[in-house]
Design a protein around this motif. Sequence first.
Motif, PDB file in Angstrom:
ATOM      1  N   GLY A   9     -11.667   1.703  -8.193  1.00 42.39           N
ATOM      2  CA  GLY A   9     -12.258   0.609  -8.701  1.00 42.39           C
ATOM      3  C   GLY A   9     -11.825  -0.618  -8.975  1.00 42.39           C
ATOM      4  O   GLY A   9     -12.526  -1.726  -9.387  1.00 42.39           O
ATOM      5  N   GLY A  10     -10.474  -0.720  -8.686  1.00 42.68           N
ATOM      6  CA  GLY A  10      -9.983  -2.133  -8.421  1.00 42.68           C
ATOM      7  C   GLY A  10     -10.016  -2.893  -9.933  1.00 42.68           C
ATOM      8  O   GLY A  10      -9.314  -2.290 -11.090  1.00 42.68           O
ATOM      9  N   ASN A  11     -10.668  -3.855 -10.172  1.00 48.94           N
ATOM     10  CA  ASN A  11     -10.836  -4.472 -11.475  1.00 48.94           C
ATOM     11  C   ASN A  11     -11.811  -3.699 -12.490  1.00 48.94           C
ATOM     12  O   ASN A  11     -12.042  -4.094 -13.355  1.00 48.94           O
ATOM     13  CB  ASN A  11     -11.134  -5.964 -11.519  1.00 48.94           C
ATOM     14  N   PHE A  12     -12.118  -2.506 -12.072  1.00 48.64           N
ATOM     15  CA  PHE A  12     -13.067  -1.712 -12.857  1.00 48.64           C
ATOM     16  C   PHE A  12     -12.179  -1.486 -14.328  1.00 48.64           C
ATOM     17  O   PHE A  12     -12.639  -1.261 -15.370  1.00 48.64           O
ATOM     18  CB  PHE A  12     -13.339  -0.414 -12.309  1.00 48.64           C
ATOM     19  N   THR A  13     -10.961  -1.451 -14.159  1.00 46.70           N
ATOM     20  CA  THR A  13      -9.990  -0.938 -15.224  1.00 46.70           C
ATOM     21  C   THR A  13      -9.774  -2.115 -16.249  1.00 46.70           C
ATOM     22  O   THR A  13      -9.219  -1.835 -17.467  1.00 46.70           O
ATOM     23  CB  THR A  13      -8.798  -0.252 -14.568  1.00 46.70           C
ATOM     24  N   ILE A 263      -6.075   6.480   2.142  1.00 44.67           N
ATOM     25  CA  ILE A 263      -4.927   6.206   1.131  1.00 44.67           C
ATOM     26  C   ILE A 263      -5.398   6.859  -0.014  1.00 44.67           C
ATOM     27  O   ILE A 263      -4.708   7.810  -0.890  1.00 44.67           O
ATOM     28  CB  ILE A 263      -4.474   5.129   1.190  1.00 44.67           C
ATOM     29  N   GLU A 264      -6.597   6.300  -0.760  1.00 47.32           N
ATOM     30  CA  GLU A 264      -7.294   6.831  -2.054  1.00 47.32           C
ATOM     31  C   GLU A 264      -7.420   8.145  -2.055  1.00 47.32           C
ATOM     32  O   GLU A 264      -7.300   8.932  -2.857  1.00 47.32           O
ATOM     33  CB  GLU A 264      -8.389   6.067  -2.133  1.00 47.32           C
ATOM     34  N   MET A 265      -7.985   8.793  -0.783  1.00 49.17           N
ATOM     35  CA  MET A 265      -8.228  10.202  -0.722  1.00 49.17           C
ATOM     36  C   MET A 265      -7.007  11.036  -0.771  1.00 49.17           C
ATOM     37  O   MET A 265      -6.970  12.260  -1.570  1.00 49.17           O
ATOM     38  CB  MET A 265      -9.154  10.384   0.343  1.00 49.17           C
ATOM     39  N   MET A 266      -6.038  10.613  -0.289  1.00 46.43           N
ATOM     40  CA  MET A 266      -4.757  11.803  -0.091  1.00 46.43           C
ATOM     41  C   MET A 266      -3.748  11.215  -1.224  1.00 46.43           C
ATOM     42  O   MET A 266      -3.405  12.422  -1.447  1.00 46.43           O
ATOM     43  CB  MET A 266      -4.055  11.116   1.359  1.00 46.43           C
ATOM     44  N   ALA A 267      -3.816  10.057  -1.726  1.00 44.95           N
ATOM     45  CA  ALA A 267      -2.730   9.928  -2.892  1.00 44.95           C
ATOM     46  C   ALA A 267      -3.028  10.622  -3.960  1.00 44.95           C
ATOM     47  O   ALA A 267      -4.238  10.787  -4.599  1.00 44.95           O
ATOM     48  CB  ALA A 267      -2.548   8.348  -2.919  1.00 44.95           C
ATOM     49  N   PRO A 268      -2.146  11.305  -4.802  1.00 42.05           N
ATOM     50  CA  PRO A 268      -2.503  11.705  -6.175  1.00 42.05           C
ATOM     51  C   PRO A 268      -2.953  10.673  -7.106  1.00 42.05           C
ATOM     52  O   PRO A 268      -2.415   9.485  -7.118  1.00 42.05           O
ATOM     53  CB  PRO A 268      -0.888  12.302  -6.660  1.00 42.05           C
ATOM     54  N   SER A 269      -3.689  11.147  -7.886  1.00 39.95           N
ATOM     55  CA  SER A 269      -4.175  10.076  -9.001  1.00 39.95           C
ATOM     56  C   SER A 269      -3.221   9.622  -9.773  1.00 39.95           C
ATOM     57  O   SER A 269      -3.598   8.355 -10.235  1.00 39.95           O
ATOM     58  CB  SER A 269      -5.224  10.850  -9.755  1.00 39.95           C
ATOM     59  N   GLN A 274      -2.018   4.359  -6.121  1.00 39.88           N
ATOM     60  CA  GLN A 274      -3.458   4.439  -6.408  1.00 39.88           C
ATOM     61  C   GLN A 274      -3.806   3.112  -6.981  1.00 39.88           C
ATOM     62  O   GLN A 274      -4.989   2.487  -6.749  1.00 39.88           O
ATOM     63  CB  GLN A 274      -3.703   5.500  -7.280  1.00 39.88           C
ATOM     64  N   ALA A 275      -2.838   2.632  -7.673  1.00 39.29           N
ATOM     65  CA  ALA A 275      -3.005   1.316  -8.598  1.00 39.29           C
ATOM     66  C   ALA A 275      -3.366   0.233  -7.451  1.00 39.29           C
ATOM     67  O   ALA A 275      -4.298  -0.628  -7.459  1.00 39.29           O
ATOM     68  CB  ALA A 275      -2.008   0.990  -9.608  1.00 39.29           C
ATOM     69  N   PHE A 276      -2.384   0.162  -6.267  1.00 39.54           N
ATOM     70  CA  PHE A 276      -2.608  -0.876  -5.186  1.00 39.54           C
ATOM     71  C   PHE A 276      -4.066  -0.749  -4.572  1.00 39.54           C
ATOM     72  O   PHE A 276      -4.847  -1.731  -4.141  1.00 39.54           O
ATOM     73  CB  PHE A 276      -1.545  -0.697  -4.150  1.00 39.54           C
ATOM     74  N   THR A 277      -4.317   0.663  -4.258  1.00 39.81           N
ATOM     75  CA  THR A 277      -5.375   1.042  -3.693  1.00 39.81           C
ATOM     76  C   THR A 277      -6.763   0.616  -4.294  1.00 39.81           C
ATOM     77  O   THR A 277      -7.793   0.012  -3.593  1.00 39.81           O
ATOM     78  CB  THR A 277      -5.352   2.365  -3.249  1.00 39.81           C
TER      79      THR A 277
END
Length: 374
Positions: A9-13, A263-269, A274-277
């Motif tokens: 979501g990027g800037n969704f947060t 990367i988003e699929m494989m990295a843990p949440s 994940q923040a960078f992705t």
Amino acid sequence: MLTCRSDQGGNFTSNTSNFTAKLSSLNIFTITLHGMVSTIGIVENLLILGVVGFHVRRSVISIWILNLAASDLLATASLPFFTLYMARGDTWTLGTTFCRIHSSIFFLNMFVSGFLLAAISLDRCMVVLKPVWAQNYRNTQLVGRICGGIWALAVICTIPFYIFRDTIPFKGRILCYYNYARFLPSGCDLKSLCKQRKEGLALMKLFLAFLIPLLIIIFSYVSVNSSLARRGCRRPFRFVRLVVAVIVTFVLCWAPYHLFIVIEMMAPSTHSVQAFTTKALPISATIGFLNSVLNPILYVFSCPDLCSKIRHSLGAVMESVLAEDLVDSARRRSTARSSISNSEFLMKRKNSAITSTLKPEEQDESCPTVLENM
């Protein structure tokens, strides 16, 4: 409603107030850039479609270019709505149905571009490796049917993305993103199912829209170069240069998007990557859109005949406009001259009528008066 939304979501947060506070700097530049890119892309692809569709002799190459331009036009035509989404603080206000349609156009362009580039590469490979077959069977009807099959296959591949796209309320805004909890089977593990669906869609995009077409492209051109080298033949640089340029642009534009998806699929949440992705994915999607803007430029600069056709077509349009202006101006001048001539003719007739009504002595008396007054 149960939802299983991707963490992307990027800037969704960030919330709407934070977005408004930052709207005066980077976001305004990004929104303006999106607007400019979408406008340029729409004009470019409409120009390519108009020139190739109506001013270029129908051939195998022109059919490939027409289908690529049509796919790119769909993608660039959807960009203004994405720009509107960003301008409203990353809030989707156009409804759920249009959210799915808009997202599906993005994925449809991704699949069509990959399939078409792979087909073009195979086409060039068959021309070099099987010249007799190409001479007998390679024609516009066959290529047209292949393009129709490519579009149908791309639509089928896009259906899962349409199904799982949804509008999701999130921190005071509405996101247009994945909802993997739609159409849940009974007695399933929601978390496990969402993970499977997320991985399935990501791998589907990666293999069908990127890796498999890329491998076909590499294999085709390695085979073509090897065959031409064995024969000692010159390579047909013009079209090969165009295709290679389009392929390189395709790889550079789409590789970052697929990389960050993996990367988003494989990295843990909870992992820091994940923040960078989540911040990089929207930017990489924008770079993917740029492929639809760059392709028409490559067509023009890599194909002199197409460039001359565009100049000729634009010149013909300008000549037509100027000719219409000249005709209108000449018509106005002719009308003005005719009206002046009619007025002068009527005045002469009136003066002659007055003169004829005067008696001879009145004419003699009037002449000195006129002379004296001169």
